[in-house]
Every structure is written in structure tokens, then in C-alpha cells.
Design an enzyme around this catalytic site. Structure first.
Site, short mmCIF file in Angstrom:
data_model
loop_
_atom_site.label_atom_id
_atom_site.label_comp_id
_atom_site.label_asym_id
_atom_site.label_seq_id
_atom_site.Cartn_x
_atom_site.Cartn_y
_atom_site.Cartn_z
N HIS A 1 0.82 -1.22 0.00
CA HIS A 1 0.00 0.00 0.00
C HIS A 1 0.85 1.27 0.00
O HIS A 1 0.36 2.33 -0.36
CB HIS A 1 -1.05 -0.02 1.12
CG HIS A 1 -0.56 0.35 2.48
ND1 HIS A 1 -0.26 -0.58 3.45
CD2 HIS A 1 -0.31 1.55 3.03
CE1 HIS A 1 0.14 0.05 4.53
NE2 HIS A 1 0.12 1.34 4.32
N ASP B 1 -0.04 -7.58 1.59
CA ASP B 1 0.44 -6.19 1.59
C ASP B 1 1.97 -6.11 1.61
O ASP B 1 2.56 -5.71 2.60
CB ASP B 1 -0.17 -5.46 2.79
CG ASP B 1 0.03 -3.96 2.73
OD1 ASP B 1 0.48 -3.46 1.68
OD2 ASP B 1 -0.27 -3.29 3.74
N SER C 1 4.25 2.18 8.15
CA SER C 1 3.95 1.08 7.23
C SER C 1 5.16 0.62 6.45
O SER C 1 5.98 1.44 6.02
CB SER C 1 2.88 1.51 6.23
OG SER C 1 1.63 1.35 6.81
N1 ARG Z 1 -1.36 1.99 7.28
C1 ARG Z 1 -0.40 2.63 8.11
C2 ARG Z 1 0.69 3.25 7.28
O1 ARG Z 1 0.50 3.37 6.09
C3 ARG Z 1 0.11 1.73 9.19
C4 ARG Z 1 -0.92 1.54 10.22
C5 ARG Z 1 -0.52 0.61 11.29
N2 ARG Z 1 -1.49 0.75 12.30
C6 ARG Z 1 -1.49 0.11 13.45
N3 ARG Z 1 -2.40 0.40 14.31
N4 ARG Z 1 -0.57 -0.78 13.74
O2 ARG Z 1 1.64 3.80 7.77
#
Ligand code: ARG
Length: 279
Positions: free
Chosen positions: A85, A139, A237
Site C-alpha cells: 500500500h 500487503d 507502514s
Molecule cells: N497503514 C499505516 C501506514 O500506512 C500503518 C498503520 C498501522 N497501524 C497500526 N495500528 N498498527 O503507515
């Protein structure tokens, strides 16, 4: 689709604010931030986790924090794993090959210290074609670098059946992401100690069917603290989750950050190895 947009918004919106917030979190709130970090974490030096890299595009995300927008884990001197992503066109504004200044940054604890460490261009990005932005299954992406990382920057991956995946075990997640869940981006690298949780914890928290992702035990890994308080967050992420000195996960998703009953969900590294035929 809904989840994908939600995720992407969660990532991009706070990052747009990051530049404005950096001055605050780096300066006046540093003492407050010092006992939180990632979420519930602590500062670490880049040399303590040389396999943790920052993904960067100053063109896309601005230069204030070295253009950082995601994390990555070096598994070979020219091979970095990150989240699929992070390579999404909604994040990058187009396919990764169109982002001319896509780089990884190694050896830089403080993103404001532009001269520390090295910046290495991404030669190519392979995004898992099976990545599903609704469930968040699969992902991961593989970045090939234009030059090798310094020797000693690579972390070994935990294969299927490795005791590092055992629920209850201690693990550490690394990143430059949000330290409060309110778009508060640190300039320094942070780490948080979490636990590998049983799949049942995430199956309960993320049964699917709604607007959120669906926990899939085969390809995902559940980690955090059931009472909340320690977790990854937006901007982390693609970064590494490490147990027993081996890479077990990549930061992928969650509902909020560090909330009780909503643990972090990671891409399971053994499933990356299975998908790629790496044994
Ligand atoms: N989707 C987020 C990013 O793009 C990461 C989220 C992780 N969240 C969590 N509660 N561990 O950085």
C-alpha cells in the site's frame, strides 16, 4: 475499495501535515514525546537497527523530514521489503516508476539531519499483484536498489515454523511514524516493544464484513498489547517487526493506533517467502 480509500487517506493526510508538525514534535514537545514514540515506544539509533530504512520522495512528500513516507526492511544488500500500500498510486500519485526521486534512506536516525547516512535510489519496485486493498491481504512489495546498502544492514527472515512467530513472544517494531495517532510525526527513529498475539485476537478484532480490513491468519500476523498503548501507526507502514533477531512482519494496518482491543496487523514474512519461493 472503501477500506483502501480509508487506509490511503489515513496515510496521506497526516503526512501532508507532517512538515508543519515536525517543528513542534522535534522541539517544544520533545520531552513529552520521549516517553511515547511509534506508539508507546522509545528512541533508537539507526545503528541499532541498520536494516530499518525510510522510504523517501521529496518531490511527493516535501523535504522537511527527508521526504519520508513509509518504512522498509532490508533483507538483502539491494533488496528492501515494504508494504504494497506504500506503492499505491493514491499514495505516490502514479506508479512507482514515475516517482523519479524514490529512494531508501539508511543510517539516518534523525530525518532532519540530511547529511547523515546514505540515500540510495530505488531501481525497481515489484508490487505483489495479489495485494487486495479491501481485505489488505498480501500487503508487500519488493524494492531493488541501484547500489548496495552498507555491509551489515541486512536482517534475516523468519521462515515458516520459526519459534519467533510463537504467540506471547516479545517483538519490536521500528519506524518514523505518528507517535500519538493525531498526526504527530517525530524526526527521530523510534521503536516499540510489543507481543506476538494469537491469531484469534485479530480475528475477533477484525472479522471483516464492514468497512475495515479482514484478518487472514495465513498471510497476516497479529501483534501489540491487548490493553493497547504500544503499536505502530501511520507512517510506520512497510517497516520491520523483529523477534529473536529475525524479521517476522511488516507494518500493514490496524484500526486507530494503540487502542485496546485493536492490535496491529502485520504482513507475515513467512508468507512473503512462500509467495516468492524464497526458502
Ligand atoms: N497503514 C499505516 C501506514 O500506512 C500503518 C498503520 C498501522 N497501524 C497500526 N495500528 N498498527 O503507515
Amino acid at each position: 475499495m472503501r477500506m483502501r480509500r480509508r487506509l490511503v487517506r489515513a496515510l496521506v493526510r497526516p503526512l501532508a501535515l507532517a512538515a508543519a508538525v515536525t517543528a513542534l514534535s522535534a522541539g517544544s514537545t520533545a520531552s513529552v514525546a520521549a516517553d511515547r514514540a511509534v506508539i508507546g515506544g522509545f528512541p533508537v539509533d539507526a545503528s541499532q537497527s541498520p536494516w530499518t530504512v525510510a522510504l523517501s520522495s521529496r518531490d511527493r512528500f516535501g523535504g522537511t523530514r527527508s521526504g519520508q513516507f513509509c518504512g522498509g526492511a532490508a533483507v538483502g544488500r539491494t533488496t528492501v521489503l515494504t508494504a504494497a500500500h506504500c506503492m499505491d498510486r493514491d499514495v505516490l500519485g502514479g506508479p512507482p516508476e514515475r516517482v523519479k526521486d524514490l529512494k531508501v534512506i539508511t543510517g539516518r536516525t534523525d530525518l532532519l539531519a540530511d547529511r547523515d547516512g546514505q540515500e540510495i535510489a530505488v531501481r525497481s519496485a515489484w508490487v505483489n499483484p495479489a495485494y487486495d486493498g479491501v481485505s489488505n491481504i498480501g500487503d508487500f512489495a519488493v524494492l531493488t536498489l541501484a547500489r548496495p546498502l552498507p555491509a551489515g544492514s541486512v536482517i534475516g527472515m523468519a521462515a515458516d515454523g520459526d519459534p519467533a512467530y510463537a504467540p506471547g513472544g516479545a517483538a519490536t517494531v521500528y519506524g518514523w511514524g505518528d507517535i500519538s495517532g493525531a498526526g504527530e510525526y517525530p524526526s527521530d527513529l523510534r521503536a516499540a516493544r510489543v507481543r506476538v498475539l494469537p491469531d484469534a485476537s485479530c480475528e475477533e478484532a477484525y472479522p471483516g464484513g464492514g468497512a475495515d480490513g479482514t484478518y487472514d491468519a495465513r498471510s497476516m500476523l497479529c501483534a501489540g498489547e491487548m490493553d493497547g498503548g504500544r503499536d505502530a501507526c501511520q507512517g510506520d507502514s512497510g517497516g520491520p517487526l523483529v523477534a529473536r533477531g529475525r524479521l517476522i512482519g511488516l507494518v500493514s494496518w490496524g484500526i486507530g493506533c494503540g487502542r485496546a482491543g485493536s492490535p496491529g496487523v502485520y504482513m507475515r514474512v513467512s508468507d512473503i517467502m512462500r509467495t516468492l519461493g524464497w526458502r
